[in-house]
Design a protein around this motif. Structure first.
Motif, PDB file in Angstrom:
ATOM      1  N   GLY A 186       0.814  -1.205   0.000  1.00 42.03           N
ATOM      2  CA  GLY A 186       0.000   0.000   0.000  1.00 42.03           C
ATOM      3  C   GLY A 186       0.845   1.250   0.000  1.00 42.03           C
ATOM      4  N   CYS A 187       0.196   2.352  -0.258  1.00 40.56           N
ATOM      5  CA  CYS A 187       0.836   3.667  -0.363  1.00 40.56           C
ATOM      6  C   CYS A 187       0.434   4.510   0.843  1.00 40.56           C
ATOM      7  CB  CYS A 187       0.388   4.338  -1.652  1.00 40.56           C
ATOM      8  SG  CYS A 187       1.047   5.993  -1.924  1.00 40.56           S
ATOM      9  N   SER A 188       1.418   4.971   1.594  1.00 40.33           N
ATOM     10  CA  SER A 188       1.114   5.704   2.819  1.00 40.33           C
ATOM     11  C   SER A 188       0.531   7.079   2.558  1.00 40.33           C
ATOM     12  CB  SER A 188       2.381   5.853   3.666  1.00 40.33           C
ATOM     13  OG  SER A 188       2.103   6.606   4.838  1.00 40.33           O
ATOM     14  N   ALA A 189      -0.440   7.428   3.376  1.00 43.65           N
ATOM     15  CA  ALA A 189      -0.996   8.779   3.363  1.00 43.65           C
ATOM     16  C   ALA A 189      -0.373   9.642   4.454  1.00 43.65           C
ATOM     17  CB  ALA A 189      -2.508   8.728   3.565  1.00 43.65           C
ATOM     18  N   TRP A 190       0.485   9.041   5.289  1.00 41.91           N
ATOM     19  CA  TRP A 190       0.985   9.762   6.460  1.00 41.91           C
ATOM     20  C   TRP A 190       2.506   9.797   6.569  1.00 41.91           C
ATOM     21  CZ3 TRP A 190      -2.542  12.628   8.614  1.00 41.91           C
ATOM     22  CH2 TRP A 190      -3.894  12.254   8.474  1.00 41.91           C
ATOM     23  N   VAL A 191       3.199   8.955   5.808  1.00 49.96           N
ATOM     24  CA  VAL A 191       4.663   8.930   5.853  1.00 49.96           C
ATOM     25  C   VAL A 191       5.200   9.366   4.500  1.00 49.96           C
ATOM     26  CG1 VAL A 191       6.701   7.498   6.228  1.00 49.96           C
ATOM     27  CG2 VAL A 191       4.629   7.078   7.575  1.00 49.96           C
ATOM     28  N   ASP A 192       6.077  10.349   4.507  1.00 52.76           N
ATOM     29  CA  ASP A 192       6.636  10.873   3.262  1.00 52.76           C
ATOM     30  C   ASP A 192       7.446   9.816   2.530  1.00 52.76           C
ATOM     31  OD1 ASP A 192       5.563  13.363   3.786  1.00 52.76           O
ATOM     32  OD2 ASP A 192       7.410  14.158   4.670  1.00 52.76           O
ATOM     33  N   LYS A 193       7.520   9.953   1.233  1.00 53.59           N
ATOM     34  CA  LYS A 193       8.306   9.030   0.431  1.00 53.59           C
ATOM     35  C   LYS A 193       9.793   9.264   0.678  1.00 53.59           C
ATOM     36  CE  LYS A 193       7.915   6.848  -4.025  1.00 53.59           C
ATOM     37  NZ  LYS A 193       6.955   5.900  -3.436  1.00 53.59           N
ATOM     38  N   PRO A 194      10.542   8.227   1.039  1.00 55.85           N
ATOM     39  CA  PRO A 194      11.989   8.393   1.212  1.00 55.85           C
ATOM     40  C   PRO A 194      12.664   8.612  -0.139  1.00 55.85           C
ATOM     41  CG  PRO A 194      11.370   6.090   1.454  1.00 55.85           C
ATOM     42  CD  PRO A 194      10.085   6.863   1.359  1.00 55.85           C
ATOM     43  N   ALA A 195      13.805   9.282  -0.133  1.00 56.01           N
ATOM     44  CA  ALA A 195      14.493   9.635  -1.371  1.00 56.01           C
ATOM     45  C   ALA A 195      14.916   8.412  -2.169  1.00 56.01           C
ATOM     46  CB  ALA A 195      15.714  10.494  -1.053  1.00 56.01           C
ATOM     47  N   TRP A 196      15.162   7.306  -1.481  1.00 58.48           N
ATOM     48  CA  TRP A 196      15.641   6.107  -2.160  1.00 58.48           C
ATOM     49  C   TRP A 196      14.524   5.282  -2.785  1.00 58.48           C
ATOM     50  CZ3 TRP A 196      13.248   2.573   0.935  1.00 58.48           C
ATOM     51  CH2 TRP A 196      13.093   2.881   2.296  1.00 58.48           C
ATOM     52  N   GLN A 197      13.298   5.676  -2.604  1.00 57.95           N
ATOM     53  CA  GLN A 197      12.165   4.955  -3.192  1.00 57.95           C
ATOM     54  C   GLN A 197      11.584   5.823  -4.303  1.00 57.95           C
ATOM     55  OE1 GLN A 197       8.750   3.952  -0.624  1.00 57.95           O
ATOM     56  NE2 GLN A 197       9.245   1.810  -0.967  1.00 57.95           N
ATOM     57  N   THR A 198      11.593   5.337  -5.533  1.00 57.32           N
ATOM     58  CA  THR A 198      11.253   6.193  -6.679  1.00 57.32           C
ATOM     59  C   THR A 198      10.110   5.659  -7.538  1.00 57.32           C
ATOM     60  OG1 THR A 198      12.951   5.108  -8.039  1.00 57.32           O
ATOM     61  CG2 THR A 198      13.614   7.071  -6.802  1.00 57.32           C
ATOM     62  N   ASP A 199       9.312   4.724  -7.012  1.00 61.73           N
ATOM     63  CA  ASP A 199       8.190   4.218  -7.801  1.00 61.73           C
ATOM     64  C   ASP A 199       7.232   5.365  -8.129  1.00 61.73           C
ATOM     65  OD1 ASP A 199       7.808   3.752  -4.793  1.00 61.73           O
ATOM     66  OD2 ASP A 199       5.748   3.589  -5.520  1.00 61.73           O
ATOM     67  N   PRO A 200       6.617   5.351  -9.314  1.00 57.83           N
ATOM     68  CA  PRO A 200       5.941   6.548  -9.822  1.00 57.83           C
ATOM     69  C   PRO A 200       4.535   6.831  -9.321  1.00 57.83           C
ATOM     70  CG  PRO A 200       5.838   4.794 -11.447  1.00 57.83           C
ATOM     71  CD  PRO A 200       6.709   4.287 -10.343  1.00 57.83           C
ATOM     72  N   ASN A 201       3.782   5.830  -8.902  1.00 57.80           N
ATOM     73  CA  ASN A 201       2.348   6.042  -8.662  1.00 57.80           C
ATOM     74  C   ASN A 201       1.959   6.232  -7.206  1.00 57.80           C
ATOM     75  OD1 ASN A 201       2.133   5.747 -11.377  1.00 57.80           O
ATOM     76  ND2 ASN A 201       1.245   3.695 -11.324  1.00 57.80           N
ATOM     77  N   CYS A 202       2.952   6.275  -6.323  1.00 55.10           N
ATOM     78  CA  CYS A 202       2.677   6.472  -4.890  1.00 55.10           C
ATOM     79  C   CYS A 202       3.468   7.675  -4.408  1.00 55.10           C
ATOM     80  CB  CYS A 202       3.077   5.227  -4.107  1.00 55.10           C
ATOM     81  SG  CYS A 202       3.063   5.449  -2.291  1.00 55.10           S
ATOM     82  N   PRO A 203       2.805   8.733  -3.976  1.00 55.56           N
ATOM     83  CA  PRO A 203       3.522   9.926  -3.523  1.00 55.56           C
ATOM     84  C   PRO A 203       4.117   9.792  -2.126  1.00 55.56           C
ATOM     85  CG  PRO A 203       1.177  10.267  -3.329  1.00 55.56           C
ATOM     86  CD  PRO A 203       1.350   8.946  -4.021  1.00 55.56           C
ATOM     87  N   GLY A 204       3.697   8.775  -1.360  1.00 55.13           N
ATOM     88  CA  GLY A 204       4.212   8.556  -0.012  1.00 55.13           C
ATOM     89  C   GLY A 204       5.092   7.324   0.055  1.00 55.13           C
ATOM     90  N   ARG A 205       5.357   6.879   1.262  1.00 57.15           N
ATOM     91  CA  ARG A 205       6.133   5.659   1.489  1.00 57.15           C
ATOM     92  C   ARG A 205       5.345   4.475   0.946  1.00 57.15           C
ATOM     93  NH1 ARG A 205       9.424   1.402   2.212  1.00 57.15           N
ATOM     94  NH2 ARG A 205      10.039   0.898   4.362  1.00 57.15           N
ATOM     95  N   MET A 206       5.995   3.628   0.151  1.00 49.71           N
ATOM     96  CA  MET A 206       5.341   2.460  -0.429  1.00 49.71           C
ATOM     97  C   MET A 206       5.811   1.200   0.287  1.00 49.71           C
ATOM     98  SD  MET A 206       3.197   1.535  -2.835  1.00 49.71           S
ATOM     99  CE  MET A 206       2.657  -0.126  -3.278  1.00 49.71           C
ATOM    100  N   VAL A 207       4.900   0.310   0.589  1.00 48.54           N
ATOM    101  CA  VAL A 207       5.168  -0.991   1.217  1.00 48.54           C
ATOM    102  C   VAL A 207       4.922  -2.074   0.176  1.00 48.54           C
ATOM    103  CG1 VAL A 207       4.327  -2.587   2.995  1.00 48.54           C
ATOM    104  CG2 VAL A 207       4.516  -0.139   3.509  1.00 48.54           C
ATOM    105  N   ALA A 208       5.881  -3.031  -0.040  1.00 52.05           N
ATOM    106  CA  ALA A 208       6.990  -3.436   0.811  1.00 52.05           C
ATOM    107  C   ALA A 208       8.329  -3.155   0.133  1.00 52.05           C
ATOM    108  CB  ALA A 208       6.867  -4.925   1.110  1.00 52.05           C
TER     109      ALA A 208
END
Length: 409
Positions: free
Chosen positions: A281-303
């Protein structure tokens, strides 16, 4: 790109003290358990976490059945071993050495006491010819969330989870020391305190096989799981695609998804697809870390990474309590998170993982099996999107892939 109907995000909480969370269209259908599988932990009370272990109801071998043991340093042969994957199977599937990690201490954080944890672990390790890991020889230690050997907390029904965790770190890293930290109760505060205690007591890796749906209160819990120099693995969850769980969503942890692992006639000898229960899932509350660059999730993506988690392709586990004494087969990302913690310990370089960034580096790709195929959500929810389908490269259910030797670790 996911459509607006697939994900709805609450943008501005009216009251910061009130949890406000995303909703998804995936619903209960996303990671529904098979009819022969049941959750070890039921629905938690508000404010509490639940464990993610899933037990097979059609695979139980009573404790009175005698099994031939392996010899020290050599796992039991398949003919003598219980049903379910054992250490030799998992080392074969992930091309891992049996030796390594003697200077590492893997902590397992769970809730409540499992009074037979050490004795059950001894049966597992003896059966597979793994070296003894006991309190007497200094390999095993059990403490409460304050770090004391007593008083231990009351049993809260997480015994199957604890047995699974202990067996999986043993399977991955037979020479590692094990620290079991038992929280008083499965609240975010108690479990987080237990993580802090594990680090204070010298853990080099900490595995956490539990979680709760993220909410507006999630960012406040992140500090419990930030310990540079210590690798922290967390189960992604077992409900398929949807709202991600904390602590898996924190940027300081390695979020571990799940696969279905089967033998085949390939050069590797094994194949993997995404397990349909592995949470992403794509977080609504945790910012995307710089090392994660997947395109369709603006937040932290799991897993981030993954390993075998499907109960129908799961590991053998031994325990003597909880209504099913003997050998059972257990899965869920509760199996993959401690196993990956064990692989990190086997490689002996936990400081490489203040977060999961190292797994995203180009240099790590040869050391990971890219899992392609399988999904954790109906096609009507996200079609072919990587957030819920195992595709070439990064995807939500399996992350960057599964261990392929130790080079990525």
């Amino acid at each position: 790109m996911l459509t607006a109907s697939a994900i709805a995000v609450a943008v501005t909480p009216a009251d910061a003290a009130t949890p406000v969370s995303r909703t998804t269209a995936a619903g209960a259908a996303a990671g529904a358990a098979a009819s022969n599988v049941k959750d070890v932990c039921g629905t938690p009370k508000p404010g509490f976490d639940r464990c993610f272990a899933q037990i097979r109801t059609d695979a139980h071998e009573p404790a009175h059945i005698s099994r031939a043991a392996g010899t020290a340093g050599k796992p039991a042969t398949p003919a003598a071993a219980p049903a379910g994957f054992g250490p030799a199977d998992l080392h074969s599937a992930y091309d891992l050495p049996m030796a390594g990690g003697a200077n590492q201490t893997i902590a397992i954080v769970d809730a409540g006491d499992d009074p037979t944890a050490e004795a059950d672990l001894a049966v597992y390790r003896t059966t597979y010819g793994l070296p003894a890991c006991t309190t007497a020889n200094g390999c095993f230690r059990k403490v409460n969330e304050r770090g004391a050997a007593s008083p231990l907390p009351a049993d809260v029904g997480w015994g199957v989870e604890e047995a699974l965790d202990l067996d999986m770190v043993s399977a991955a890293c037979p020479q590692c020391r094990i620290l079991l930290v038992e929280a008083d109760q499965p609240s975010g505060t108690d479990l987080g305190t237990s993580v802090n205690t594990a680090v204070k007591l010298g853990a080099t890796e900490v595995s956490n096989s539990y979680g709760a749906t993220e909410s507006s209160t999630t960012p406040a819990d992140a500090a419990y799981y930030s310990h540079p120099g210590v690798a922290i693995t967390v189960s992604s969850g077992d409900r398929g695609y949807g709202i991600p769980n904390e602590p898996a969503v924190f940027s300081s942890v390695i979020s571990v998804g799940g696969t279905s692992l089967t033998r085949n006639s390939s050069t590797r000898g094994w194949s993997e697809t995404a397990w349909n229960g592995a949470a992403s899932g794509c977080s609504a509350w945790v910012d995307k870390p710089a090392w994660q660059t997947d395109p369709n999730c603006p937040g932290r993506m799991v897993a981030d990474v993954s390993a075998d988690a499907d109960p129908n392709t799961g590991p053998a586990v031994y325990l003597t309590d909880y209504g099913a004494p003997g050998w059972i087969i257990v899965g869920g990302t509760s199996a993959s998170a401690p196993f990956v913690a064990g692989v990190i310990a086997l490689a002996g370089n936990p400081a490489k993982y203040p977060n999961a960034a190292a797994f995203y580096a180009a240099s790590a790709q040869a050391g990971l099996n890219d899992v392609v195929g399988g999904s954790n959500a109906p096609s009507t929810v996200c079609g072919g999107d990587y957030q819920c389908n195992a595709v070439v490269g990064y995807d939500g259910p399996t992350g960057m892939g599964t261990p392929n030797g130790l080079s990525a670790f």
